[in-house]
Design a protein around this motif. Structure first.
Motif, PDB file in Angstrom:
ATOM      1  N   ILE A  71       0.851  -1.198   0.000  1.00  0.00           N
ATOM      2  CA  ILE A  71       0.000   0.000   0.000  1.00  0.00           C
ATOM      3  C   ILE A  71       0.881   1.240   0.000  1.00  0.00           C
ATOM      4  O   ILE A  71       1.816   1.370   0.798  1.00  0.00           O
ATOM      5  N   GLU A  72       0.583   2.147  -0.904  1.00  0.00           N
ATOM      6  CA  GLU A  72       1.317   3.412  -0.982  1.00  0.00           C
ATOM      7  C   GLU A  72       0.840   4.390   0.083  1.00  0.00           C
ATOM      8  O   GLU A  72       1.649   5.020   0.774  1.00  0.00           O
ATOM      9  N   GLU A  73      -0.468   4.530   0.233  1.00  0.00           N
ATOM     10  CA  GLU A  73      -1.041   5.378   1.276  1.00  0.00           C
ATOM     11  C   GLU A  73      -2.480   4.960   1.527  1.00  0.00           C
ATOM     12  O   GLU A  73      -3.135   4.350   0.673  1.00  0.00           O
ATOM     13  N   GLY A  74      -2.968   5.285   2.709  1.00  0.00           N
ATOM     14  CA  GLY A  74      -4.347   4.996   3.093  1.00  0.00           C
ATOM     15  C   GLY A  74      -4.775   5.919   4.212  1.00  0.00           C
ATOM     16  O   GLY A  74      -3.943   6.374   5.010  1.00  0.00           O
ATOM     17  N   ALA A  75      -6.055   6.187   4.278  1.00  0.00           N
ATOM     18  CA  ALA A  75      -6.553   7.116   5.296  1.00  0.00           C
ATOM     19  C   ALA A  75      -8.038   6.900   5.501  1.00  0.00           C
ATOM     20  O   ALA A  75      -8.779   6.607   4.544  1.00  0.00           O
ATOM     21  N   VAL A  76      -8.456   7.037   6.741  1.00  0.00           N
ATOM     22  CA  VAL A  76      -9.875   7.055   7.104  1.00  0.00           C
ATOM     23  C   VAL A  76     -10.283   8.508   7.277  1.00  0.00           C
ATOM     24  O   VAL A  76      -9.628   9.265   7.998  1.00  0.00           O
ATOM     25  N   ILE A  77     -11.345   8.909   6.633  1.00  0.00           N
ATOM     26  CA  ILE A  77     -11.819  10.293   6.732  1.00  0.00           C
ATOM     27  C   ILE A  77     -12.579  10.430   8.051  1.00  0.00           C
ATOM     28  O   ILE A  77     -13.562   9.723   8.293  1.00  0.00           O
ATOM     29  N   THR A  78     -12.132  11.344   8.880  1.00  0.00           N
ATOM     30  CA  THR A  78     -12.708  11.552  10.199  1.00  0.00           C
ATOM     31  C   THR A  78     -13.386  12.903  10.289  1.00  0.00           C
ATOM     32  O   THR A  78     -13.107  13.821   9.504  1.00  0.00           O
ATOM     33  N   ASP A  79     -14.269  13.025  11.272  1.00  0.00           N
ATOM     34  CA  ASP A  79     -14.946  14.292  11.531  1.00  0.00           C
ATOM     35  C   ASP A  79     -13.990  15.237  12.263  1.00  0.00           C
ATOM     36  O   ASP A  79     -13.295  14.834  13.206  1.00  0.00           O
ATOM     37  N   LYS A  80     -13.964  16.491  11.835  1.00  0.00           N
ATOM     38  CA  LYS A  80     -13.026  17.440  12.434  1.00  0.00           C
ATOM     39  C   LYS A  80     -13.368  17.746  13.888  1.00  0.00           C
ATOM     40  O   LYS A  80     -12.478  17.970  14.704  1.00  0.00           O
ATOM     41  N   ALA A  81     -14.653  17.769  14.207  1.00  0.00           N
ATOM     42  CA  ALA A  81     -15.059  18.129  15.572  1.00  0.00           C
ATOM     43  C   ALA A  81     -14.850  16.980  16.549  1.00  0.00           C
ATOM     44  O   ALA A  81     -14.227  17.139  17.595  1.00  0.00           O
ATOM     45  N   SER A  82     -15.375  15.793  16.195  1.00  0.00           N
ATOM     46  CA  SER A  82     -15.311  14.660  17.122  1.00  0.00           C
ATOM     47  C   SER A  82     -14.083  13.792  16.923  1.00  0.00           C
ATOM     48  O   SER A  82     -13.677  13.075  17.849  1.00  0.00           O
ATOM     49  N   GLY A  83     -13.469  13.821  15.744  1.00  0.00           N
ATOM     50  CA  GLY A  83     -12.320  12.978  15.477  1.00  0.00           C
ATOM     51  C   GLY A  83     -12.671  11.539  15.160  1.00  0.00           C
ATOM     52  O   GLY A  83     -11.768  10.715  14.984  1.00  0.00           O
ATOM     53  N   LYS A  84     -13.957  11.218  15.048  1.00  0.00           N
ATOM     54  CA  LYS A  84     -14.371   9.848  14.751  1.00  0.00           C
ATOM     55  C   LYS A  84     -14.529   9.651  13.249  1.00  0.00           C
ATOM     56  O   LYS A  84     -14.637  10.599  12.474  1.00  0.00           O
TER      57      LYS A  84
END
Length: 332
Positions: free
Chosen positions: A93-106
């Motif tokens: 895998i070159e890169e990966g990310a879970v998109i989270t909420d800016k306020a809650s961080g979830k």
């Protein structure tokens, strides 16, 4: 002469004649071809010549859009580490990310994974459904977005599961309904704040037949409870009611079509008239008849000369004409 220069005939030792075509001529031949014809042509020559196949792979891998996956249906507690660990089996895998909420961080329920090789991306797409943190997530090619081709029958494949016990997990839910067919995605609905079960969930099968089997199954007991299994509501398939225009209502004293209340003794104030609206035509009724002709002919418009008052003189009035001496109010 120019055509002879661009296309040269060379005779080999075996007596075969080969034609050398310029790149410009090849482009002019390939330009009118359809995409399907080009794909079939390149696939055919790629299988016959390994060097062409390697060139096709290098060109496809050069664009990150062909190696990036969009993953939806993630749990609220899924992190980037658990997401990448689930897709690491297919390649580096070159890169990966879970998109989270800016306020809650979830987690917002989706993320992205980019492989280094396009072959790894193709392997991941062969098995798009993956169980990550107790939820069945689904991956698609990011440049294609959410597929709309399979959404036509999704209303017949997506089931609502109600009456779940608080102890029922997503693994238990998927294991129970897996006996009817392959599951595309499914999970128990959890509260974002407390991460506790909300008592229901969803299961989407890959085929309509598997969904029908799950609905018709008489044994609907999971976690010691009798559960509800039915098709999930889909707002896109609900009929839209036609908007009815506003019809003016004539009140008493404001129109000839107003009618008095049929029971005036029931009204608290007999001086205030309660009226019903007139007959409201419906779309299926024929149009009203044309008005009857008038009993008298219509007089044409007649033009008159404009009247200009004359200015009175300040001197003594002249003598009245003959025969008008008794009319004192007459003046010229």
């Amino acid at each position: 002469m120019e055509d002879l220069k661009k296309r040269k005939l060379e005779e080999t030792n075996n007596g075969e004649i080969t034609v050398n075509t310029s790149e410009e001529q090849l482009r002019s031949l390939l330009d009118p071809l359809a995409k399907t014809q080009l794909v079939d042509l390149l696939s055919k020559f790629g299988c016959q010549c390994p060097s062409i196949a390697e060139e096709i792979k290098s060109v496809a891998s050069a664009d990150p859009a062909n190696r990036k996956l969009f993953v939806r249906g993630l749990a609220w507690n899924t992190t980037t580490e658990t997401l990448c660990a689930a897709f690491l089996d297919h390649g580096e895998i070159e890169e990966g990310a879970v998109i989270t909420d800016k306020a809650s961080g979830k987690s917002r329920g989706y993320g992205f994974v980019t492989y280094k090789d396009v072959d790894s991306t193709r392997k991941a797409l062969e098995a798009p459904s993956k169980l990550i943190d107790g939820r069945m997530a689904v991956c698609t090619l990011a440049c294609e977005g959410v597929s709309t081709t399979s959404s036509s029958d999704q209303a017949q494949r997506k089931l609502y599961i109600g009456g779940l016990s608080p102890e029922t997990t997503s693994e238990m839910l998927l294991l129970f309904f897996k006996k009817h067919g392959d599951i595309e995605e499914g999970s128990v609905a959890y509260d974002k704040e407390t991460n506790k079960s909300r008592g229901f969930g969803f299961v989407t099968y890959k085929t309509v037949e598997a969904a029908k089997k799950a609905i018709d199954d008489p044994q609907k007991i999971l976690g010691g409870r009798s559960i509800t299994v039915k098709l999930a509501d889909n707002p896109k398939n609900k009929p839209v009611q036609a908007q009815v225009g506003m019809v003016p209502v004539h009140m008493a004293g404001y129109g000839d079509s107003a009618k008095p209340h049929p029971h005036p003794h029931l009204h608290p104030n007999p001086n205030v008239g309660y009226t019903y609206p007139g007959v409201i035509p419906y779309p299926h009724q024929p149009p009203p008849p044309a008005p009857a002709p008038l009993p008298y002919p219509i007089q044409p418009h007649m033009s008159y000369t404009q009247y200009t008052p004359r200015k009175e003189s300040m001197g003594p009035s002249a003598a009245p004409p003959m025969g008008l001496a008794n009319y004192h109010q007459y003046r010229l």
